[in-house]
Design an enzyme around this catalytic site. Sequence first.
Site, PDB file in Angstrom:
ATOM      1  N   GLU A   1      -5.157  -5.146  -6.042  1.00 24.72           N
ATOM      2  CA  GLU A   1      -5.012  -3.664  -6.545  1.00 24.72           C
ATOM      3  C   GLU A   1      -5.375  -2.514  -5.676  1.00 24.72           C
ATOM      4  O   GLU A   1      -5.985  -1.478  -5.924  1.00 24.72           O
ATOM      5  CB  GLU A   1      -5.602  -3.629  -7.937  1.00 24.72           C
ATOM      6  CG  GLU A   1      -4.697  -4.577  -8.892  1.00 24.72           C
ATOM      7  CD  GLU A   1      -5.417  -4.576 -10.324  1.00 24.72           C
ATOM      8  OE1 GLU A   1      -6.202  -3.620 -10.656  1.00 24.72           O
ATOM      9  OE2 GLU A   1      -5.019  -5.503 -11.096  1.00 24.72           O
TER      10      GLU A   1
ATOM     11  N   GLN B   1     -41.013 -15.758   1.008  1.00 27.61           N
ATOM     12  CA  GLN B   1     -40.964 -14.187   0.794  1.00 27.61           C
ATOM     13  C   GLN B   1     -39.537 -13.884   0.883  1.00 27.61           C
ATOM     14  O   GLN B   1     -38.691 -13.107   0.455  1.00 27.61           O
ATOM     15  CB  GLN B   1     -41.675 -13.341   1.852  1.00 27.61           C
ATOM     16  CG  GLN B   1     -41.712 -11.971   1.099  1.00 27.61           C
ATOM     17  CD  GLN B   1     -42.777 -11.295   1.891  1.00 27.61           C
ATOM     18  OE1 GLN B   1     -42.954 -11.364   3.249  1.00 27.61           O
ATOM     19  NE2 GLN B   1     -43.714 -10.293   1.346  1.00 27.61           N
TER      20      GLN B   1
ATOM     21  N   SER C   1       0.793  -1.076  -0.073  1.00 25.48           N
ATOM     22  CA  SER C   1      -0.046  -0.301   0.101  1.00 25.48           C
ATOM     23  C   SER C   1       0.942   1.151   0.058  1.00 25.48           C
ATOM     24  O   SER C   1       0.292   2.249  -0.301  1.00 25.48           O
ATOM     25  CB  SER C   1      -0.965  -0.065   1.155  1.00 25.48           C
ATOM     26  OG  SER C   1      -1.688  -1.149   1.309  1.00 25.48           O
TER      27      SER C   1
HETATM   28  C1  LIG Z   1      -4.944 -12.433  -6.336  1.00 27.68           C
HETATM   29  C2  LIG Z   1      -3.803 -11.588  -6.035  1.00 27.68           C
HETATM   30  C3  LIG Z   1      -2.918 -10.716  -7.155  1.00 27.68           C
HETATM   31  C4  LIG Z   1      -1.968  -9.837  -6.848  1.00 27.68           C
HETATM   32  N1  LIG Z   1      -1.333  -9.446  -7.944  1.00 27.68           N
HETATM   33  C5  LIG Z   1      -0.383  -8.572  -7.791  1.00 27.68           C
HETATM   34  C6  LIG Z   1       0.242  -7.779  -8.934  1.00 27.68           C
HETATM   35  O1  LIG Z   1       0.180  -8.496  -9.873  1.00 27.68           O
HETATM   36  N2  LIG Z   1       1.347  -6.824  -8.686  1.00 27.68           N
HETATM   37  C7  LIG Z   1       1.507  -6.471  -7.295  1.00 27.68           C
HETATM   38  O2  LIG Z   1       2.280  -5.606  -7.081  1.00 27.68           O
HETATM   39  N3  LIG Z   1       0.701  -6.684  -6.233  1.00 27.68           N
HETATM   40  C8  LIG Z   1      -0.305  -8.003  -6.494  1.00 27.68           C
HETATM   41  N4  LIG Z   1      -0.975  -8.348  -5.505  1.00 27.68           N
HETATM   42  C9  LIG Z   1      -0.699  -7.680  -4.081  1.00 27.68           C
HETATM   43  C10 LIG Z   1      -1.876  -6.782  -3.682  1.00 27.68           C
HETATM   44  O3  LIG Z   1      -2.152  -5.740  -4.689  1.00 27.68           O
HETATM   45  C11 LIG Z   1      -1.531  -6.205  -2.418  1.00 27.68           C
HETATM   46  O4  LIG Z   1      -1.476  -7.450  -1.466  1.00 27.68           O
HETATM   47  C12 LIG Z   1      -2.294  -5.192  -1.892  1.00 27.68           C
HETATM   48  O5  LIG Z   1      -2.421  -4.177  -2.421  1.00 27.68           O
HETATM   49  C13 LIG Z   1      -2.445  -5.138  -0.194  1.00 27.68           C
HETATM   50  O6  LIG Z   1      -1.135  -5.111   0.206  1.00 27.68           O
HETATM   51  P1  LIG Z   1      -0.552  -6.084   1.417  1.00 27.68           P
HETATM   52  O7  LIG Z   1      -1.251  -7.132   1.415  1.00 27.68           O
HETATM   53  O8  LIG Z   1       0.797  -5.508   1.636  1.00 27.68           O
HETATM   54  O9  LIG Z   1      -1.218  -4.852   2.600  1.00 27.68           O
HETATM   55  P2  LIG Z   1      -0.809  -3.579   3.560  1.00 27.68           P
HETATM   56  O10 LIG Z   1      -0.548  -2.825   2.805  1.00 27.68           O
HETATM   57  O11 LIG Z   1       0.067  -4.330   4.577  1.00 27.68           O
HETATM   58  O12 LIG Z   1      -2.142  -3.530   4.506  1.00 27.68           O
HETATM   59  C14 LIG Z   1      -2.655  -4.307   5.364  1.00 27.68           C
HETATM   60  C15 LIG Z   1      -3.674  -3.456   6.288  1.00 27.68           C
HETATM   61  O13 LIG Z   1      -3.327  -2.273   6.811  1.00 27.68           O
HETATM   62  C16 LIG Z   1      -3.981  -1.248   6.268  1.00 27.68           C
HETATM   63  N5  LIG Z   1      -3.106  -0.165   5.857  1.00 27.68           N
HETATM   64  C17 LIG Z   1      -1.848  -0.205   5.246  1.00 27.68           C
HETATM   65  N6  LIG Z   1      -1.465   0.942   5.217  1.00 27.68           N
HETATM   66  C18 LIG Z   1      -2.469   1.891   5.889  1.00 27.68           C
HETATM   67  C19 LIG Z   1      -2.382   3.314   6.107  1.00 27.68           C
HETATM   68  N7  LIG Z   1      -1.554   4.074   5.796  1.00 27.68           N
HETATM   69  N8  LIG Z   1      -3.480   3.903   6.721  1.00 27.68           N
HETATM   70  C20 LIG Z   1      -4.660   2.971   7.023  1.00 27.68           C
HETATM   71  N9  LIG Z   1      -4.465   1.596   7.111  1.00 27.68           N
HETATM   72  C21 LIG Z   1      -3.525   0.970   6.411  1.00 27.68           C
HETATM   73  C22 LIG Z   1      -4.811  -1.864   4.974  1.00 27.68           C
HETATM   74  O14 LIG Z   1      -5.919  -1.222   4.603  1.00 27.68           O
HETATM   75  C23 LIG Z   1      -5.034  -3.195   5.394  1.00 27.68           C
HETATM   76  O15 LIG Z   1      -6.045  -3.508   5.856  1.00 27.68           O
HETATM   77  C24 LIG Z   1      -1.848  -9.640  -5.563  1.00 27.68           C
HETATM   78  C25 LIG Z   1      -2.568  -9.927  -4.629  1.00 27.68           C
HETATM   79  C26 LIG Z   1      -3.656 -10.858  -4.848  1.00 27.68           C
HETATM   80  C27 LIG Z   1      -4.109 -11.751  -3.526  1.00 27.68           C
END
Ligand SMILES: Cc1cc2nc3c(=O)[nH]c(=O)nc-3n(C[C@H](O)[C@H](O)[C@H](O)COP(=O)(O)OP(=O)(O)OC[C@H]3O[C@@H](n4cnc5c(N)ncnc54)[C@H](O)[C@@H]3O)c2cc1C
Length: 396
Positions: free
Chosen positions: A379, A292, A148
Amino acid sequence: MPLLPPASCNLKGDINTMEFSLNKEQLLIQKIAQEFAEKYLEPLADTIDRENKTPEEIMKGLAELDLFGLPFKEEYGGAEAGYDCYVLAMEQLGKVSSGPAIAISVNCLGLGAIDKFGTEEQKMKYMPKACKGEYMASFAFTEPVTGSDPKQITSTAVKKGNHYIINGTKRFITNANYPGPMVLFAADSESGKPTAFIVDKFCEGYSVSKPWEKIGYHGGELLDVYFKDVQVPSENILGKAGGGFPVLTYGIAFGKVGISSIALGGILACYEEAVKYAKEKTHRGEPIAKFQAIQLRIADLAMKYESCRWLTYRLGYLANDAKNQAVFAKEAALTKTFVCETFADAVRIAVDVHGSYGLMADYKVSRLYRDAIMGPQVEGVADMQKMIVAGIVLNS
Ligand SMILES: Cc1cc2nc3c(=O)[nH]c(=O)nc-3n(C[C@H](O)[C@H](O)[C@H](O)COP(=O)(O)OP(=O)(O)OC[C@H]3O[C@@H](n4cnc5c(N)ncnc54)[C@H](O)[C@@H]3O)c2cc1C
């Protein structure tokens, strides 16, 4: 079983008009995708789900229909049908099997970034083969530490003469096991900020993990990618050095068109499965549709599909001419979050209509249930999307 007459808005109409009918080209592409999905994908959908692999002949068939490069210009190998037609096709694929649809969506995400930010040379080098399905593009931002927050990325790109040397690990990367271009984000040694590079997958120093065993979106594989002293020429910078942030936010906004459309297809599948089951399953000799409580659930599903349909079709229309990057990023975040969260709500309702049968692998809603939980996380997690929307709303 169409929900309503097969209609949608005139997505190519003037922004000030409001017409709700498909033009000939849109109808044709919707029909082509629907026929392929029903004839070739549907019979294999359970196998794809079970084996987490999409057969090569399916990918070839989709490529022959030009579905890999639907929105892009013909000069770059695309079908030049626009994102309005793309949403219609992706909805039909997503309704039947999410995995192959995700692979195409991520291909278009990578290509979309190259299309928007690439030089003429980069577009001519990388787009035609990926539009024809000979390559599969990837988009690699996520790392073990974050998916993120661009400020936290740890992959590095150190400048050496006319090259950059890239080191790092990218996590959960779709299409990483297919050859083709990867749009990769790394902090460059001069600006210290994220920079986007186009990397040829399987170049020296590029390796991948075995696929993750995810719970949904089966058929589209997800891998970690390791970069060990990967050498990339400076001319492969996408956009500007230190300018990765707009490539990420604006590029990924186009990816959300695909993810939203696939989730929309999932909602339509929930609706269709629930209606079918409500009419087939009997209690005391009469279909459960007479209750229903079941009727209210069917109405809820119809409402959810209709609201998401217009939002998604509108996003396809907006993507065709998305000049204001911030506004488009907001519309994409808003649509993707609403549609993916609605899919998760809709599938719960569809499972309720099925009772315990909905929990069984023999019933499509159980697969939809596993798919629906994926969308809000990928995404860009849902909360971060809401923060994008709020940021634009409150600062304008
Ligand atoms: C099927 C699939 C396909 C994917 N394909 C790709 C791909 O092709 N390329 C790619 O790059 N990634 C890909 N991903 C990864 C995916 O995009 C990321 O896992 C996703 O964006 C979330 O990142 P994270 O899991 O690291 O979560 P984190 O960023 O660690 O977030 C975890 C939690 O913390 C919260 N959080 C984080 N930062 C903050 C903040 N500043 N303020 C408040 N809350 C916050 C979030 O809302 C979330 O609830 C894929 C994932 C899956 C499951």
